[in-house]
Design a protein around this motif. Sequence first.
Motif, PDB file in Angstrom:
ATOM      1  N   ASP A  32     -28.178  -9.359  -1.608  1.00  8.26           N
ATOM      2  CA  ASP A  32     -29.054 -10.804  -1.683  1.00  8.26           C
ATOM      3  C   ASP A  32     -28.016 -11.947  -1.250  1.00  8.26           C
ATOM      4  O   ASP A  32     -27.593 -12.847  -1.952  1.00  8.26           O
ATOM      5  CB  ASP A  32     -29.268 -10.940  -3.260  1.00  8.26           C
ATOM      6  N   ILE A  33     -27.775 -11.841   0.240  1.00  8.40           N
ATOM      7  CA  ILE A  33     -26.909 -12.726   0.690  1.00  8.40           C
ATOM      8  C   ILE A  33     -27.486 -13.774   1.411  1.00  8.40           C
ATOM      9  O   ILE A  33     -28.486 -13.458   2.102  1.00  8.40           O
ATOM     10  CB  ILE A  33     -25.651 -12.127   1.657  1.00  8.40           C
ATOM     11  N   ASN A  34     -26.878 -15.026   1.459  1.00 10.53           N
ATOM     12  CA  ASN A  34     -27.232 -16.096   2.230  1.00 10.53           C
ATOM     13  C   ASN A  34     -26.231 -16.929   2.883  1.00 10.53           C
ATOM     14  O   ASN A  34     -25.727 -17.910   2.390  1.00 10.53           O
ATOM     15  CB  ASN A  34     -28.138 -16.899   1.150  1.00 10.53           C
ATOM     16  N   PRO A  35     -25.593 -16.251   3.850  1.00 11.65           N
ATOM     17  CA  PRO A  35     -24.173 -16.928   4.402  1.00 11.65           C
ATOM     18  C   PRO A  35     -24.156 -18.167   4.988  1.00 11.65           C
ATOM     19  O   PRO A  35     -25.178 -18.538   5.693  1.00 11.65           O
ATOM     20  CB  PRO A  35     -23.623 -15.709   5.076  1.00 11.65           C
ATOM     21  N   HIS A  93     -14.108 -15.966  15.167  1.00  9.05           N
ATOM     22  CA  HIS A  93     -14.937 -17.086  15.682  1.00  9.05           C
ATOM     23  C   HIS A  93     -14.490 -17.743  16.965  1.00  9.05           C
ATOM     24  O   HIS A  93     -15.204 -17.911  17.735  1.00  9.05           O
ATOM     25  CB  HIS A  93     -14.636 -18.144  14.658  1.00  9.05           C
ATOM     26  N   LYS A  94     -13.121 -17.696  17.111  1.00  7.31           N
ATOM     27  CA  LYS A  94     -12.423 -18.147  18.610  1.00  7.31           C
ATOM     28  C   LYS A  94     -13.064 -17.399  19.561  1.00  7.31           C
ATOM     29  O   LYS A  94     -13.380 -17.994  20.802  1.00  7.31           O
ATOM     30  CB  LYS A  94     -11.008 -18.236  18.497  1.00  7.31           C
ATOM     31  N   SER A  95     -13.087 -16.020  19.577  1.00  2.00           N
ATOM     32  CA  SER A  95     -13.560 -15.219  20.601  1.00  2.00           C
ATOM     33  C   SER A  95     -15.018 -15.118  20.478  1.00  2.00           C
ATOM     34  O   SER A  95     -15.602 -14.399  21.352  1.00  2.00           O
ATOM     35  CB  SER A  95     -12.878 -13.769  20.425  1.00  2.00           C
ATOM     36  N   GLY A  96     -15.831 -16.066  19.919  1.00  4.37           N
ATOM     37  CA  GLY A  96     -17.255 -16.096  20.045  1.00  4.37           C
ATOM     38  C   GLY A  96     -18.487 -15.300  19.322  1.00  4.37           C
ATOM     39  O   GLY A  96     -19.377 -14.930  19.679  1.00  4.37           O
ATOM     40  N   VAL A  97     -17.810 -14.614  18.194  1.00  5.27           N
ATOM     41  CA  VAL A  97     -18.815 -14.064  17.420  1.00  5.27           C
ATOM     42  C   VAL A  97     -19.647 -15.008  16.579  1.00  5.27           C
ATOM     43  O   VAL A  97     -18.990 -15.737  16.002  1.00  5.27           O
ATOM     44  CB  VAL A  97     -18.018 -13.116  16.256  1.00  5.27           C
ATOM     45  N   GLU A  98     -20.795 -15.083  16.697  1.00  3.33           N
ATOM     46  CA  GLU A  98     -21.795 -15.879  15.896  1.00  3.33           C
ATOM     47  C   GLU A  98     -21.949 -15.436  14.425  1.00  3.33           C
ATOM     48  O   GLU A  98     -22.312 -14.124  14.381  1.00  3.33           O
ATOM     49  CB  GLU A  98     -23.192 -15.865  16.588  1.00  3.33           C
ATOM     50  N   PRO A  99     -21.745 -16.255  13.733  1.00  2.09           N
ATOM     51  CA  PRO A  99     -21.957 -15.708  12.182  1.00  2.09           C
ATOM     52  C   PRO A  99     -23.563 -15.767  11.936  1.00  2.09           C
ATOM     53  O   PRO A  99     -24.008 -16.824  12.432  1.00  2.09           O
ATOM     54  CB  PRO A  99     -21.108 -16.873  11.376  1.00  2.09           C
ATOM     55  N   GLU A 100     -23.826 -14.971  11.185  1.00  2.00           N
ATOM     56  CA  GLU A 100     -25.351 -14.990  10.711  1.00  2.00           C
ATOM     57  C   GLU A 100     -25.293 -16.068   9.597  1.00  2.00           C
ATOM     58  O   GLU A 100     -24.557 -16.342   8.806  1.00  2.00           O
ATOM     59  CB  GLU A 100     -25.627 -13.577  10.123  1.00  2.00           C
ATOM     60  N   GLY A 101     -26.668 -16.438   9.332  1.00  2.00           N
ATOM     61  CA  GLY A 101     -26.754 -17.560   8.210  1.00  2.00           C
ATOM     62  C   GLY A 101     -27.226 -18.764   8.575  1.00  2.00           C
ATOM     63  O   GLY A 101     -27.740 -18.982   9.811  1.00  2.00           O
ATOM     64  N   ILE A 102     -27.331 -19.572   7.504  1.00  2.00           N
ATOM     65  CA  ILE A 102     -28.329 -21.029   7.552  1.00  2.00           C
ATOM     66  C   ILE A 102     -27.384 -22.145   8.271  1.00  2.00           C
ATOM     67  O   ILE A 102     -28.143 -22.881   8.949  1.00  2.00           O
ATOM     68  CB  ILE A 102     -28.732 -21.413   6.316  1.00  2.00           C
TER      69      ILE A 102
END
Lengths: 137, 87, 201, 104
Positions: free
Chosen positions: C124-127, D86-95
């Motif tokens: 249940d994550i919302n990162p 992050h510097k090498s361009g991995v996009e984080p998932e999330g809002i």
Amino acid sequence: MMMSNIVRTTTKMVSPFLVTYSIYIMLYGHLTPGGGFQAGVILAVSIILLMTAHGSKNLEEKVNETWFKMIENIMAISILIMVSIGLVFGAMFYNFLHRGTFGLPISGGMIPLFNIFVGLKVGAGFMVIYYALLRWF
Amino acid sequence: MTADNLKRLVALLLVLSLAYVLLPMEYSRSDDMVSYEHYVENWEEVGVSNLVMGVLADWRLYDSVIEAMIFFTGVLGSYLLLEDESK
Amino acid sequence: MSRIPLYLKERIEEVNKRALLDSFESQKLPRWEKTAITWFALMIFWMVVSASFHWQNILIGSIVTFIVSLLMYDMFTGDIQSSGNVVIKTLRILLLYIPQYIFIMAFRLLESNLKVMKHAIFLDINPGIVKIDSDLHSQTGLTILANSITLTPGTMTIDTVRKLDESKLYVHWIDVETMDRDKAGSMIKGDIEEWLKNIFW
Amino acid sequence: MIEYVFLLLGVILMITGSIGVLRFPDVYTRLHASTKCDTGGAMSILIALTIVAEAPMLIKVKFLILAFLIAMINPMIAHAIARGAHKSGVEPEGIIDIYARDGF
């Protein structure tokens, strides 16, 4: 080339303990597991950590390549001199110093001295190899 | 005879002489006195509590010193090999 | 402010910055106190590592750690606040602040482990990555704050930005509850920052 | 008795960390699992070893040095890996991703 703030500060905070630990292993090699080679590797690693975190250009005035070459050569010569002093006392590689009490830090004749020389020599040698690899950047 | 052939001849002679010395040696294990028994019995002779260090730095100091010199040679060789030729 | 001409404004800002820097610099310890604190800490480390109270051991240890502390006096004491007596301050740090910190962090670490367990089972994550402010301006204080944030539940520091008067932390939050910077800051930092202000500037 | 509790807790935390590394979606959330569960599990196993070890008190304290070094270095490595990703361009998932919006 410099790494981020956190990496720099953490390596700075850890490195005095690493240096102290390597000197402990070097001086107590005849009492506890370890010895000269391992102490030299830890000593070299603590300097290489600082250099990779802070950038080798920024540490140029504090650590110098010439010193490491000099330390390595001097230690190699002093090991040879130390083992050949035994000729005066009877035989080559003779342990000529007083043996001391069993199990104390100051004992064992020239074994602690041998550990110190080998430790400094190995640490300086690894630093020289590191500098030689660094030249390609 | 060219220089290369001379080198090969010297190498062959070295290998043959080593084989002549090393192969006839006695490699079977003797039952009366094994080396570690001697080390453990004469522990007090060296006067250190770490037996490994006693073996390395007293009984076999010759070995250790030559090993340190080999490390010195290795450092020297890698330093010369990795020299940047563009400068 | 509108009556001040533009070319004077930059000068005034520069002077203010320099005064601020001087006030921060004046809070640092003098050199012999840094050396003494480093020697003390390394001596404790030596006694723990060598595990013996023989006089030869203590003599060798004091000589070795004195040489190391002369060479590396600035490594972890560079940002300690100078206020009050050195001996009282060192004893207070050792006996009061560090046990307090360990007590706080042990329970936060256990809580964060249980929280990761819950997230790993239920997913249940919302990162998201949020930005928070910090009142600490020294490198060491900011670093320990960032490392503590990494170990507390649900958060991980991505980067820190340290300018003269404002320091910011970019925090990856596994379950974003609020976007507001102040509220998020108080939720993430907790009472660790208040504790760190006792020692570092 | 209490040492078995600590040992069991450490093993459970390590297993949970590996499950988290397998199940979480991207680099940053996986780093959450690996960092926290590694630190907590290793420290609790170290506490169990400290209780079990048949040695004088002064030698038992040596385990605390390991705990100190783990607690110091583990978060630093997580931070370095995350920043490098992050510097090498991995996009984080999330809002939300304020770090990319601020231009880093």
